[in-house]
Design an enzyme around this catalytic site. Structure first.
Site, short mmCIF file in Angstrom:
data_model
loop_
_atom_site.label_atom_id
_atom_site.label_comp_id
_atom_site.label_asym_id
_atom_site.label_seq_id
_atom_site.Cartn_x
_atom_site.Cartn_y
_atom_site.Cartn_z
N CYS A 53 3.28 -2.95 4.00
CA CYS A 53 2.41 -1.82 4.34
C CYS A 53 3.14 -1.03 5.42
O CYS A 53 4.33 -1.29 5.66
CB CYS A 53 1.02 -2.29 4.79
SG CYS A 53 0.97 -3.29 6.28
N HIS B 70 8.52 -29.91 12.13
CA HIS B 70 7.89 -28.66 11.68
C HIS B 70 6.79 -28.95 10.65
O HIS B 70 5.78 -28.26 10.60
CB HIS B 70 8.94 -27.70 11.11
CG HIS B 70 10.04 -27.43 12.08
ND1 HIS B 70 9.81 -26.80 13.28
CD2 HIS B 70 11.36 -27.75 12.06
CE1 HIS B 70 10.95 -26.73 13.96
NE2 HIS B 70 11.90 -27.30 13.24
N HIS C 168 11.29 -23.09 10.00
CA HIS C 168 10.30 -23.73 10.88
C HIS C 168 8.87 -23.61 10.36
O HIS C 168 8.06 -24.51 10.58
CB HIS C 168 10.36 -23.11 12.28
CG HIS C 168 11.55 -23.55 13.06
ND1 HIS C 168 11.67 -23.39 14.43
CD2 HIS C 168 12.72 -24.12 12.66
CE1 HIS C 168 12.84 -23.88 14.84
NE2 HIS C 168 13.50 -24.31 13.79
N THR D 283 3.06 -0.81 8.79
CA THR D 283 3.59 -1.61 9.90
C THR D 283 3.83 -3.07 9.51
O THR D 283 4.52 -3.79 10.24
CB THR D 283 2.59 -1.64 11.07
OG1 THR D 283 1.35 -2.18 10.56
CG2 THR D 283 2.35 -0.25 11.64
N ASP E 129 0.86 -1.18 0.00
CA ASP E 129 0.00 0.00 0.00
C ASP E 129 0.91 1.24 0.00
O ASP E 129 2.13 1.12 -0.15
CB ASP E 129 -1.02 -0.04 1.16
CG ASP E 129 -0.38 0.24 2.51
OD1 ASP E 129 0.88 0.31 2.60
OD2 ASP E 129 -1.12 0.37 3.50
C1 RB5 Z 1 -1.76 3.04 6.30
O1 RB5 Z 1 -1.75 4.30 6.88
C2 RB5 Z 1 -1.46 1.97 7.31
O2 RB5 Z 1 -2.55 1.81 8.17
C3 RB5 Z 1 -1.12 0.67 6.62
O3 RB5 Z 1 -0.04 0.87 5.78
C4 RB5 Z 1 -0.72 -0.49 7.52
O4 RB5 Z 1 0.27 -0.11 8.42
C5 RB5 Z 1 -1.82 -1.21 8.16
O5 RB5 Z 1 -1.61 -2.18 8.90
#
Ligand code: RB5
Length: 151
Positions: A66, A134, A99, A68, A8
């Protein structure tokens, strides 16, 4: 190895870094399903595309980024046969292969810096699933998936 990659807006810049690294240093050109700019998009749309392409066997591995890495992990791991691993370091990248036989690598674009990301990708691609006990544990997950699907 056929790799599909997606992100994203929170992962766009790191996706471009990973793509260059894959082409220049690993000699693999990933299939890029977007997004293609910093404009805001919804991560599930991209996570679903990548997960489906790995689930179907069209691609052996996927990479998702993304902000996080959490949203992409949640989305991808809803698909049977997908084992998506959010990795913050080379140890988790290696263990997720040895694993867990991870087939999608997830990175936090706002968390993991470029050089560490390249090392994570390098090690994730090079590490081999160890099987044995595993595999038994992964079989338990497959049984659970099949039970959920048939109910
Ligand atoms: C976008 O702002 C953010 O929420 C997305 O990139 C991600 O971190 C969601 O888990």
């Amino acid at each position: 190895m056929k790799i599909v990659i997606g992100c994203d807006h929170g992962g766009f810049e790191l996706k471009e870094v990973i793509k260059k690294f894959l082409s220049n240093e690993m000699k693999v050109t990933p299939d890029d399903v977007g997004t293609f700019s910093n404009d805001s998009v919804d991560y599930p749309d991209i996570g679903i595309k990548v997960a489906k392409k790995v689930q179907s066997g069209e691609f052996e591995r996927g990479i998702l980024i993304c902000g996080t890495g959490i949203g992409m992990s949640i989305v991808a791991n809803r698909f049977p046969k997908i084992r998506a691993a959010l990795c913050h370091d080379t140890y988790t990248a290696r263990m997720s292969r040895e694993h867990n036989n991870s087939n999608i690598l997830v990175i936090g674009g706002r968390i993991t810096e470029e050089n560490l990301t390249k090392e994570i990708v390098r090690i994730w691609l090079a590490s081999k699933f160890q099987g044995g006990r595993h595999q038994r544990r992964l079989d338990e997950i497959t049984d659970m998936e099949n039970t959920i699907i048939s109910n």
